[in-house]
Design a protein around this motif. Structure first.
Motif, mmCIF file in Angstrom:
data_model
loop_
_atom_site.group_PDB
_atom_site.id
_atom_site.type_symbol
_atom_site.label_atom_id
_atom_site.label_comp_id
_atom_site.label_asym_id
_atom_site.label_seq_id
_atom_site.Cartn_x
_atom_site.Cartn_y
_atom_site.Cartn_z
ATOM 1 N N VAL A 179 0.785 -1.120 -0.145
ATOM 2 C CA VAL A 179 -0.040 0.040 -0.079
ATOM 3 C C VAL A 179 0.891 1.141 -0.132
ATOM 4 O O VAL A 179 0.632 2.142 -0.849
ATOM 5 N N LEU A 180 1.768 1.294 0.953
ATOM 6 C CA LEU A 180 2.815 2.409 0.907
ATOM 7 C C LEU A 180 3.601 2.353 -0.413
ATOM 8 O O LEU A 180 3.918 3.768 -0.889
ATOM 9 N N ALA A 181 3.915 1.463 -1.032
ATOM 10 C CA ALA A 181 4.625 1.616 -2.241
ATOM 11 C C ALA A 181 3.740 2.281 -3.292
ATOM 12 O O ALA A 181 4.160 3.378 -4.172
ATOM 13 N N LEU A 182 2.583 1.841 -3.388
ATOM 14 C CA LEU A 182 1.646 2.200 -4.285
ATOM 15 C C LEU A 182 1.305 3.642 -4.284
ATOM 16 O O LEU A 182 0.983 4.426 -5.113
ATOM 17 N N ALA A 183 1.226 4.010 -2.977
ATOM 18 C CA ALA A 183 0.887 5.447 -2.596
ATOM 19 C C ALA A 183 1.950 6.325 -3.083
ATOM 20 O O ALA A 183 1.953 7.498 -3.560
ATOM 21 N N GLY A 184 3.202 5.888 -2.774
ATOM 22 C CA GLY A 184 4.445 6.415 -3.074
ATOM 23 C C GLY A 184 4.470 6.563 -4.721
ATOM 24 O O GLY A 184 4.709 7.878 -5.162
ATOM 25 N N GLU A 185 3.864 5.985 -5.274
ATOM 26 C CA GLU A 185 4.054 5.776 -6.950
ATOM 27 C C GLU A 185 2.892 6.935 -7.233
ATOM 28 O O GLU A 185 3.099 7.360 -8.274
ATOM 29 N N ALA A 186 1.771 6.668 -6.745
ATOM 30 C CA ALA A 186 0.552 7.686 -7.051
ATOM 31 C C ALA A 186 1.129 9.175 -6.693
ATOM 32 O O ALA A 186 0.681 10.119 -7.542
ATOM 33 N N ALA A 187 1.604 9.337 -5.664
ATOM 34 C CA ALA A 187 2.328 10.696 -5.439
ATOM 35 C C ALA A 187 3.408 11.134 -6.233
ATOM 36 O O ALA A 187 3.617 12.171 -7.017
ATOM 37 N N ALA A 188 4.318 10.081 -6.648
ATOM 38 C CA ALA A 188 5.523 10.727 -7.312
ATOM 39 C C ALA A 188 5.069 10.887 -9.059
ATOM 40 O O ALA A 188 5.924 11.717 -9.540
ATOM 41 N N LEU A 189 4.277 10.292 -9.436
ATOM 42 C CA LEU A 189 3.961 10.329 -10.972
ATOM 43 C C LEU A 189 3.587 11.408 -11.247
ATOM 44 O O LEU A 189 4.060 11.823 -12.271
#
Length: 310
Positions: free
Chosen positions: A217-227
């Motif tokens: 979940v945290l990795a996916l959230a990081g991807e959603a913010a970084a993209l």
């Protein structure tokens, strides 16, 4: 006696360290082949030399950590030249000594009758070597990320609880290194999300699956913010993408609540951080903050009204 023979050669300090590491392992190996009544002397001497020698690679690991720590503190500004960060504390000889000590620690535990400590000892030495290697060998960023990613995947695939913890640490280190550039960050976070999902959905122990679920979940959230940030979009766009991750996490937790309750709870708890981050990013404008609070309220209400919580 061995050190007395070697010292007159005038070896550099790091090479002398390597000799001491080999000597300590040799003493432990000698204890392994001696009768039980004769083992205490060489075993104690080898363990003492090994412990003192290990202080130098540990110090080198702390020096090497300065590079990913700086990268994480100043994301997307490139990696400080690794060669400039290199000091006498992190050299190829120190790296080799760390690898020798990793094997020596496992051998020491086995000979001393503490076989259950062999794997943790070897993993501790191996992790020290992993921390030193990028700086000692002046590896390019691509090689560092590829190596750390491969080690993370291997550690996650092993069933031991020790390797599960090691995989989590390696994942964090990989993310820290990846913050040197936008493409690296996006690639690593996406790969970590996929790996975490595979581990969480596999047949690993419950504790490992639970940690993997939260990490995913945290990795996916990081991807959603970084993209969006990497594409030059506003932080408000990142905020609403984070809310999308929170909604997906709530739905996933609801679907898995019966079959995998521990993983379901981990997903929900991990979603708290992206929810708070989304509210913080959306607060830059009044309308976006209002909309973000409304969406998050709807998500929380749906989670609270699940059949198992009525």
């Amino acid at each position: 006696v061995a050190l007395a023979v070697v010292l007159p050669w005038g070896l550099p300090g790091d090479q002398l360290l390597l000799v001491a590491a080999v000597l300590s392992v040799a003493l432990v190996g000698l204890a392994a082949v001696l009768p039980p009544g004769w083992r205490r002397g060489p075993l104690g001497a080898g363990g003492t030399v090994m412990g003192l020698t290990a202080l130098v690679p540990l110090a080198a690991a702390l020096v090497a950590l300065a590079v990913p720590a700086t990268t994480a503190a100043l994301p997307w500004r490139g990696v400080a030249t690794i060669e400039a960060e290199r000091t006498g504390a992190a050299t190829p000889a120190v790296l080799l000594a760390a690898l020798v000590l990793a094997g020596g620690a496992a051998l020491l535990a086995a000979v001393a009758g503490r076989g259950r400590l062999a794997l943790p000892g070897a993993l501790a030495g191996g992790l020290t070597a992993v921390l030193i290697a990028p700086v000692a060998l002046s590896l390019p960023l691509v090689a560092v990320l590829a190596g750390l990613g491969a080690l993370t995947a291997v550690a996650a695939a092993l069933p031991s609880r020790w390797t599960g913890g090691l995989a989590l640490g390696l994942a964090g280190l990989t993310v820290a290194w990846s913050l040197a550039s936008r493409p690296a960050t996006l690639t690593v976070l996406a790969g970590l999300a996929v790996l975490a999902a595979a581990v969480a959905g596999g047949g690993r122990p419950v504790a490992t699956r639970t940690v993997a679920a939260g990490t995913g979940v945290l990795a996916l959230a990081g991807e959603a913010a970084a993209l969006p940030l990497a594409a030059g979009a506003s932080v408000r766009t990142a905020a609403f993408l984070l809310l999308g991750v929170v909604a997906g996490a709530a739905g996933t937790a609801a679907a898995a609540r019966r079959r995998r309750p521990a993983e379901s709870l981990a997903v929900e708890l991990a979603a708290v951080l992206p929810a708070l981050a989304a509210l913080s990013l959306a607060a830059t404008r009044g309308w976006s903050a209002s909309l973000a609070f409304g969406l998050l309220g709807a998500i929380l209400a749906a989670a609270a009204l699940r059949p198992d919580r009525r």
